[in-house]
Design a protein around this motif. Structure first.
Motif, mmCIF file in Angstrom:
data_model
loop_
_atom_site.group_PDB
_atom_site.id
_atom_site.type_symbol
_atom_site.label_atom_id
_atom_site.label_comp_id
_atom_site.label_asym_id
_atom_site.label_seq_id
_atom_site.Cartn_x
_atom_site.Cartn_y
_atom_site.Cartn_z
ATOM 1 N N MET A 49 0.861 -1.172 0.000
ATOM 2 C CA MET A 49 0.000 0.000 0.000
ATOM 3 C C MET A 49 0.905 1.232 0.000
ATOM 4 N N MET A 51 0.966 5.336 0.904
ATOM 5 C CA MET A 51 0.221 6.263 1.759
ATOM 6 C C MET A 51 0.955 7.579 1.893
ATOM 7 N N TYR A 56 -1.550 7.463 6.460
ATOM 8 C CA TYR A 56 -0.764 6.611 7.363
ATOM 9 C C TYR A 56 -1.229 6.783 8.808
ATOM 10 N N ILE A 74 -4.202 -5.697 6.138
ATOM 11 C CA ILE A 74 -3.685 -4.328 6.150
ATOM 12 C C ILE A 74 -2.470 -4.229 7.069
ATOM 13 N N LYS A 79 3.852 -1.297 3.617
ATOM 14 C CA LYS A 79 3.261 0.040 3.494
ATOM 15 C C LYS A 79 4.393 1.034 3.242
ATOM 16 N N ALA A 94 5.758 -0.829 7.790
ATOM 17 C CA ALA A 94 5.666 0.499 7.179
ATOM 18 C C ALA A 94 7.050 1.119 7.093
#
Length: 186
Positions: A49, A51, A56, A74, A79, A94
């Motif tokens: 993903m 962001m 975020y 998710i 991320k 992330a």
């Protein structure tokens, strides 16, 4: 043999009158088991993903502790966060990516693998659309008039879109899928 480029999909939720700032305020009552299954199936085609900082922070706060299958996907997915103000991301999988957004996303698309997903219609989505990097826009229109919320304008170049498909769910939500016409938007 070179890898097939990844597709970049922008998916966002809106009301009939164009509100999209706080999607759970209008989409929550419509996010039933069937909607969760559809969303999970779409997200399972993705490796990562993308962001901006606002998305975020919204997702990290609201989704990092949830444990249902959709939320778990998710949490588990890679991320990539684009921000000039964040230097590190604490949420699972992330990573803050510095530098030119368009160049970095073009490189990510060329790596091959599963699709790249953006949730939301913010500056990141608009920047990537302006640079001709978005392959598909999925817009879920919920049968709600928000009234109190003013849709946020998104400055950018005009982009012609081609309707790819429409789907109507039993709860009255309509999903419109578009692809940008031709090459780089004007």
């Amino acid at each position: 043999m070179t890898a097939q480029p990844r597709k970049l999909v922008v998916s966002f939720l809106t009301t009939v009158d164009g509100a999209h700032h706080n999607p759970m305020s209008f989409a929550g009552p419509y996010f039933d088991d069937a909607a969760a299954a559809r969303s999970l199936a779409e997200l399972e085609t993705c490796d990562a993903m993308l962001m901006g900082r606002n998305t975020y922070e919204y997702f990290a706060h609201g989704w990092s502790n949830a444990t249902d299958p959709y939320s778990q996907r998710i949490n588990d997915i890679a991320k990539y966060v684009f921000s000039s103000t964040l230097t590190a991301a604490a949420w699972n999988n992330a990573k803050v990516l510095p530098g030119d957004v368009a160049t970095t996303v073009a490189e990510l698309k060329q790596q091959g693998g599963g699709d790249l997903m953006i949730y939301g219609n913010g500056r990141l989505s608009r920047t990537l659309l302006d640079h001709g990097l978005v392959d598909e826009l999925k817009i879920a229109v919920f049968p709600v008039i928000a009234g109190a919320e003013t849709p946020l304008p998104r400055p950018g170049r005009t982009a012609s879109l081609r309707l790819v498909s429409t789907r109507t769910w039993t709860n009255g939500t309509v999903q419109l899928t578009y692809a940008p016409e031709g090459g780089t938007p004007r």
